[in-house]
Design an enzyme around this catalytic site. Sequence first.
Site, PDB file in Angstrom:
ATOM      1  N   SER A  72       0.842  -1.204   0.000  1.00  0.00           N
ATOM      2  CA  SER A  72       0.000   0.000   0.000  1.00  0.00           C
ATOM      3  C   SER A  72       0.873   1.248   0.000  1.00  0.00           C
ATOM      4  CB  SER A  72      -0.884   0.041   1.250  1.00  0.00           C
ATOM      5  OG  SER A  72      -1.748  -1.050   1.260  1.00  0.00           O
TER       6      SER A  72
ATOM      7  N   HIS B  74      -4.186  -2.655  -4.799  1.00  0.00           N
ATOM      8  CA  HIS B  74      -3.269  -3.777  -4.903  1.00  0.00           C
ATOM      9  C   HIS B  74      -3.354  -4.290  -6.354  1.00  0.00           C
ATOM     10  CE1 HIS B  74      -3.670  -4.707  -0.300  1.00  0.00           C
ATOM     11  NE2 HIS B  74      -3.183  -3.521  -0.558  1.00  0.00           N
TER      12      HIS B  74
ATOM     13  N   ARG C  40       0.101  -8.747  -4.327  1.00  0.00           N
ATOM     14  CA  ARG C  40       0.282  -9.432  -3.052  1.00  0.00           C
ATOM     15  C   ARG C  40      -1.008 -10.108  -2.616  1.00  0.00           C
ATOM     16  NH1 ARG C  40       3.104  -5.767   0.912  1.00  0.00           N
ATOM     17  NH2 ARG C  40       4.898  -7.142   1.082  1.00  0.00           N
ATOM     18  N   THR C  41      -0.882 -11.328  -2.109  1.00  0.00           N
ATOM     19  CA  THR C  41      -2.003 -12.008  -1.456  1.00  0.00           C
ATOM     20  C   THR C  41      -1.781 -11.897   0.049  1.00  0.00           C
ATOM     21  OG1 THR C  41      -2.277 -13.553  -3.292  1.00  0.00           O
ATOM     22  CG2 THR C  41      -3.177 -14.231  -1.175  1.00  0.00           C
ATOM     23  N   HIS C  42      -2.785 -11.394   0.747  1.00  0.00           N
ATOM     24  CA  HIS C  42      -2.655 -11.199   2.202  1.00  0.00           C
ATOM     25  C   HIS C  42      -3.160 -12.410   2.970  1.00  0.00           C
ATOM     26  CE1 HIS C  42      -2.199  -6.960   0.990  1.00  0.00           C
ATOM     27  NE2 HIS C  42      -1.535  -6.832   2.127  1.00  0.00           N
TER      28      HIS C  42
ATOM     29  N   GLU D 178      -5.644  -2.766  14.643  1.00  0.00           N
ATOM     30  CA  GLU D 178      -5.489  -3.150  16.045  1.00  0.00           C
ATOM     31  C   GLU D 178      -6.385  -2.312  16.961  1.00  0.00           C
ATOM     32  OE1 GLU D 178      -2.829  -2.217  14.039  1.00  0.00           O
ATOM     33  OE2 GLU D 178      -2.648  -4.344  13.535  1.00  0.00           O
TER      34      GLU D 178
ATOM     35  N   SER E  81       1.225  -7.805   6.591  1.00  0.00           N
ATOM     36  CA  SER E  81       1.911  -8.550   5.522  1.00  0.00           C
ATOM     37  C   SER E  81       3.358  -8.804   5.926  1.00  0.00           C
ATOM     38  CB  SER E  81       1.846  -7.753   4.211  1.00  0.00           C
ATOM     39  OG  SER E  81       2.636  -6.586   4.299  1.00  0.00           O
TER      40      SER E  81
ATOM     41  N   ASN F 255       0.007   5.823   8.732  1.00  0.00           N
ATOM     42  CA  ASN F 255      -0.824   6.306   9.850  1.00  0.00           C
ATOM     43  C   ASN F 255      -0.121   5.969  11.159  1.00  0.00           C
ATOM     44  OD1 ASN F 255      -1.940   3.452   8.841  1.00  0.00           O
ATOM     45  ND2 ASN F 255      -2.178   3.546  11.068  1.00  0.00           N
TER      46      ASN F 255
HETATM   47  I1  8IG Z   1      -1.609   1.022   5.626  1.00  0.00           I
HETATM   48  O1  8IG Z   1      -2.254   0.699  11.540  1.00  0.00           O
HETATM   49  C1  8IG Z   1      -1.781   0.127   7.391  1.00  0.00           C
HETATM   50  N1  8IG Z   1      -1.753  -1.188   7.470  1.00  0.00           N
HETATM   51  N2  8IG Z   1      -2.132  -3.861  11.221  1.00  0.00           N
HETATM   52  N3  8IG Z   1      -2.201  -1.543  11.392  1.00  0.00           N
HETATM   53  C2  8IG Z   1      -2.098  -2.685  10.642  1.00  0.00           C
HETATM   54  N4  8IG Z   1      -1.955  -2.654   9.330  1.00  0.00           N
HETATM   55  C3  8IG Z   1      -1.904  -1.460   8.755  1.00  0.00           C
HETATM   56  C4  8IG Z   1      -2.003  -0.264   9.447  1.00  0.00           C
HETATM   57  C5  8IG Z   1      -2.172  -0.313  10.851  1.00  0.00           C
HETATM   58  N5  8IG Z   1      -1.928   0.738   8.569  1.00  0.00           N
END
Ligand code: 8IG
Length: 275
Positions: free
Chosen positions: A42, A74, A95-97, A196, A215, A238
């Site tokens: 991302s 993606h 990508r596969t998550h 989270e 990932s 973020n």
């Molecule tokens: I973009 O704050 C992204 N991916 N787990 N936590 C998790 N994955 C993320 C976050 C995040 N921001």
Amino acid sequence: MPDTNPLDDPAADPFAIATAAAADIARLTGVERHDIALTLGSGWGRAAELVGETIATIAATDVTGFSAPALEGHVGTLRSVLTPRGKRVLVIGARTHFYEGHGPRRVVHSVRTAAASGARTMVLTNGAGGINPHWKPGQPVLISDHINLTGASPLEGATFIDLTDLYTMRLRDLARTIDPSLDEGVYCQFRGPQYETPAEVQMAKTIGGHIVGMSTALEAIAARQAGMEVLGFSLITNMAAGIQTTPLSHQEVIEAGREAEPVISDLLARVIGAL
Ligand code: 8IG
């Protein structure tokens, strides 16, 4: 269209399927072997454009074992790029998550395919949340190590793989010769897809994490199993939940990525150019 994938047969050999996928890539791109693989996470979608000349772009779905992309942003393509110094880079925009629920084999198939196509270096990028309060959205950081909180592994059976120096110091040092201001941290892979809770972020911090994401850790393990050297970058899009007080949004993540694009594109091109 029914979702059938040869990796889902437990009796199938994932490495044989990766070898078949590498043959598909050689045939479809016209490029027999690659030196380096680069997975775009991302925010990194356009960051590969300065890496070199695109020789071929193919749909991941035309390659054995690859899954259709689950999410906008993606891109489901594989690209063969030629760097100015003549290195062949396989750019994986597909990508596969793990949170998609298809299991670790599908998650790491692109990594195993890259290894089967000759790549000795795996560059993994992602968008992630920052626990370190000094980091700002839009800032790229190096991954120094990881904590795998998925409870899963791409390794099958009694396969004991050493993960000391997984994200090798050699490649991190090389990245810092390009940008000495690059900070680094420990990446915690959560299963997702929910972000989270603030309590989970505090747990990650307490156990030594600095970055939270969904990932990379499983892919890095598979890369090391395949004998590749791993370089990892997180774009902090973020602040992790509770570190910032406002709710997290996918839109915010996309915007931070867009704003960071010129800087991380230049960084990635220069680092890959130096590999
Ligand atoms: I973009 O704050 C992204 N991916 N787990 N936590 C998790 N994955 C993320 C976050 C995040 N921001």
